[in-house]
Design a protein around this motif. Structure first.
Motif, PDB file in Angstrom:
ATOM      1  N   VAL A  32       0.791  -1.217   0.125  1.00 17.63           N
ATOM      2  CA  VAL A  32       0.179  -0.064  -0.167  1.00 17.63           C
ATOM      3  C   VAL A  32       0.905   1.283  -0.033  1.00 17.63           C
ATOM      4  CG1 VAL A  32      -1.580   1.251   1.540  1.00 17.63           C
ATOM      5  CG2 VAL A  32      -2.010  -1.148   1.072  1.00 17.63           C
ATOM      6  N   VAL A  33       2.193   1.292   0.713  1.00 20.31           N
ATOM      7  CA  VAL A  33       2.822   2.498   0.884  1.00 20.31           C
ATOM      8  C   VAL A  33       3.471   2.560  -0.424  1.00 20.31           C
ATOM      9  CG1 VAL A  33       4.975   3.315   1.907  1.00 20.31           C
ATOM     10  CG2 VAL A  33       3.401   2.199   3.433  1.00 20.31           C
ATOM     11  N   LEU A  34       3.976   1.656  -1.262  1.00 26.10           N
ATOM     12  CA  LEU A  34       4.412   1.820  -2.641  1.00 26.10           C
ATOM     13  C   LEU A  34       3.567   2.350  -3.557  1.00 26.10           C
ATOM     14  CD1 LEU A  34       6.832  -1.355  -2.489  1.00 26.10           C
ATOM     15  CD2 LEU A  34       7.573   1.019  -2.669  1.00 26.10           C
ATOM     16  N   VAL A  35       2.482   1.890  -3.489  1.00 28.70           N
ATOM     17  CA  VAL A  35       1.402   2.111  -4.465  1.00 28.70           C
ATOM     18  C   VAL A  35       0.708   3.583  -4.402  1.00 28.70           C
ATOM     19  CG1 VAL A  35      -0.953   1.676  -5.410  1.00 28.70           C
ATOM     20  CG2 VAL A  35       0.388  -0.118  -5.141  1.00 28.70           C
ATOM     21  N   PHE A  36       0.635   3.942  -2.908  1.00 27.11           N
ATOM     22  CA  PHE A  36       0.577   5.377  -2.472  1.00 27.11           C
ATOM     23  C   PHE A  36       1.366   6.390  -2.686  1.00 27.11           C
ATOM     24  CE2 PHE A  36       0.936   8.810   0.419  1.00 27.11           C
ATOM     25  CZ  PHE A  36      -0.054   9.647   0.176  1.00 27.11           C
ATOM     26  N   LEU A  37       3.001   5.786  -2.897  1.00 20.86           N
ATOM     27  CA  LEU A  37       4.139   6.827  -3.289  1.00 20.86           C
ATOM     28  C   LEU A  37       3.964   6.784  -4.743  1.00 20.86           C
ATOM     29  CD1 LEU A  37       6.915   5.578  -1.014  1.00 20.86           C
ATOM     30  CD2 LEU A  37       5.424   7.743  -0.997  1.00 20.86           C
ATOM     31  N   SER A  38       3.513   5.758  -5.531  1.00 20.76           N
ATOM     32  CA  SER A  38       3.392   5.812  -6.972  1.00 20.76           C
ATOM     33  C   SER A  38       2.309   6.987  -7.324  1.00 20.76           C
ATOM     34  CB  SER A  38       2.730   4.605  -7.391  1.00 20.76           C
ATOM     35  OG  SER A  38       2.251   4.583  -8.727  1.00 20.76           O
TER      36      SER A  38
END
Length: 113
Positions: free
Chosen positions: A55-61
């Motif tokens: 979720v953190v990676l997709v949010f940063l994306s």
């Protein structure tokens, strides 16, 4: 309608465009990392941590993609008006975010779960 200010040197405009495209490719890589993290088998990381990292990676994306064009526009405006370039706020968000994900993943790898 022509934008206000003077037309900047094409090299600067093209460099700004390359930077914009780099933010988009970074966004795509972060999204792919998030999807890959979500696909990691359950026995590698505990499920709640795997989901959190994904979720953190997709949010940063999403943040990277959403902020890329406004950043390009602000830089282009500064170039046209011979004004100082705006600070790169996006860089610190992505830098710290990716660092947090990397440290958490490292801890999980070292702890074996």
């Amino acid at each position: 309608m022509k934008a206000p200010g003077e037309e900047p040197d094409p090299r600067f405009t093209l460099a700004n465009e390359r930077t914009f495209l780099t933010w988009l490719s970074t966004s795509l890589a972060l999204s792919a990392g998030g999807v890959a993290m979500a696909a990691v088998p359950e026995d590698v990381f505990v499920p709640w941590m795997r989901t959190t990292l994904a979720v953190v990676l997709v949010f940063l994306s999403a943040v990277s993609a959403a902020m890329a064009y406004p950043r390009w526009r602000r830089v282009q405006h500064a170039l046209r008006n011979a004004a100082p370039l705006p600070p790169p706020a996006l860089a610190s968000i992505l830098g710290y975010g990716v660092a947090v994900v990397a440290v958490l993943a490292l801890i999980l790898i070292l702890l074996g779960r």
